[in-house]
Design an enzyme around this catalytic site. Structure first.
Site, PDB file in Angstrom:
ATOM      1  N   GLY A 146      -0.824  -1.807  -2.275  1.00 23.46           N
ATOM      2  CA  GLY A 146       0.106  -2.634  -1.507  1.00 23.46           C
ATOM      3  C   GLY A 146      -0.624  -3.683  -0.684  1.00 23.46           C
ATOM      4  O   GLY A 146      -1.726  -3.438  -0.170  1.00 23.46           O
ATOM      5  N   HIS A 180       6.289   2.579  -2.012  1.00 22.35           N
ATOM      6  CA  HIS A 180       5.561   3.261  -3.092  1.00 22.35           C
ATOM      7  C   HIS A 180       6.261   3.054  -4.438  1.00 22.35           C
ATOM      8  O   HIS A 180       5.607   2.899  -5.467  1.00 22.35           O
ATOM      9  CB  HIS A 180       5.470   4.763  -2.804  1.00 22.35           C
ATOM     10  N   SER A 218       5.131   5.004   5.879  1.00 21.54           N
ATOM     11  CA  SER A 218       5.464   6.426   6.053  1.00 21.54           C
ATOM     12  C   SER A 218       5.503   6.790   7.531  1.00 21.54           C
ATOM     13  O   SER A 218       6.084   7.798   7.915  1.00 21.54           O
ATOM     14  CB  SER A 218       4.431   7.295   5.338  1.00 21.54           C
TER      15      SER A 218
END
Ligand code: PAF
Length: 291
Positions: free
Chosen positions: A152, A37, A192
């Site tokens: 991304g 991120h 994540s």
């Protein structure tokens, strides 16, 4: 960095920024921020006169029944802390409540539709995921009206669908910056969800990227894609630890599966469920015409 929770407060920040000639750059996230991120944020900050709006919102409609919506990591305090200590934090961190986004409830119809691409690859494993994802991204685009947005490259199908949506629904008015996938030292793509891997799962996971590179090398050396993919699939499919969902080559320009004899820019996609954790990755490379 200003923390903003409502659309009204967000709009007044954005109006002021636009009035002073800044370029609104949007970085959507679901939080649980990691290096990946932060690299999106770095890309955003490279835009001239950028006024960066980052969102953190765990979007309920892009999680199917039985998926990990409830256990998806929510780490707002540490995310905010990490962002505020950066030399270049976003100007605004937008953290809306579910009711702010879904005033009509999360069961109301979603738009735009993902079409046939919404039910292949990630869409086959996660029915409705791309409808929920497109809905929230288009909602953010309507509210923020960014000139630029950063996504991304790891989520290749998501990126393809968003680019198509911008062409179809937003008159091609938003520039997309595609940020390279950030990897661990052993090349596992940052996610994540990696925090949910067991020690054994984590030690298996680097095989995924290694396989992508091996497939690329063999195909660029002239081997038949169908043969290479078939042979490379078995090391990724070793239940109960790892279950291969797909290892597939698509034409990057239209996301359609390609067959032997294709030449052009190809994207090699993979999804493996390791210890119950869904890991995806991809690489892009050029396939030459056969000699
Ligand atoms: O890639 C993600 O984190 C999410 O799909 C996104 C784009 C923030 C939409 O919820």
């Amino acid at each position: 960095m200003k923390l903003v929770e409502t659309v009204a407060a967000l709009k007044s920040e954005i109006d002021a920024a636009k009035a002073s000639g800044r370029t609104v750059v949007f970085v959507p996230t679901m939080g649980a921020l990691h290096e990946g991120h932060l690299s999106l944020l770095e890309e955003a900050n490279l835009v001239q006169d950028a006024f960066v709006v980052m969102s953190i919102f765990v979007n309920p409609t892009q999680f199917g029944k039985g998926e990990d919506f409830a256990r998806y990591p929510r780490t707002l305090a540490s995310d905010t802390e990490a962002l505020s200590t950066l030399p270049n934090p976003p100007a605004v961190l937008f953290v809306p409540a579910v009711e702010e986004v879904y005033a009509a409830g999360t069961d109301a119809p979603l738009k735009p539709r993902a079409g046939a691409l919404g039910s292949v690859f990630e869409g086959a494993a996660r029915p409705g995921h791309f409808e929920g994802m497109l809905h929230i991204v288009s909602w953010f685009f309507e509210v923020i009206k960014p000139e630029v947005a950063v996504f991304g490259a790891k989520d290749a199908q998501q990126l393809f669908l968003i680019k198509r949506m911008i062409l179809r629904e937003f008159n091609d008015s938003i520039e997309i910056i595609e940020a390279n996938t950030v990897r661990e030292d052993d090349y596992l793509a940052r996610s994540s969800r990696n925090r949910f891997l067991t020690e054994l799962g984590r030690s298996f996971a680097p095989v995924i990227f290694a396989t992508l590179i091996q497939v690329q090398e063999r195909i660029t050396e002239g081997e038949l894609p169908s043969v290479v993919i078939a042979e490379a699939s078995s090391p990724l499919d070793c239940p109960p630890l790892a279950k291969l969902d797909y290892l597939a080559l698509v034409d990057k320009s239209n996301f359609s599966p390609i067959s032997d004899g294709f030449s052009g820019e190809a994207q090699l996609l993979v999804a493996v469920v390791v210890d119950g954790v869904r890991l995806i990755d991809n690489i892009t490379f050029y396939i030459q015409e056969p000699a």
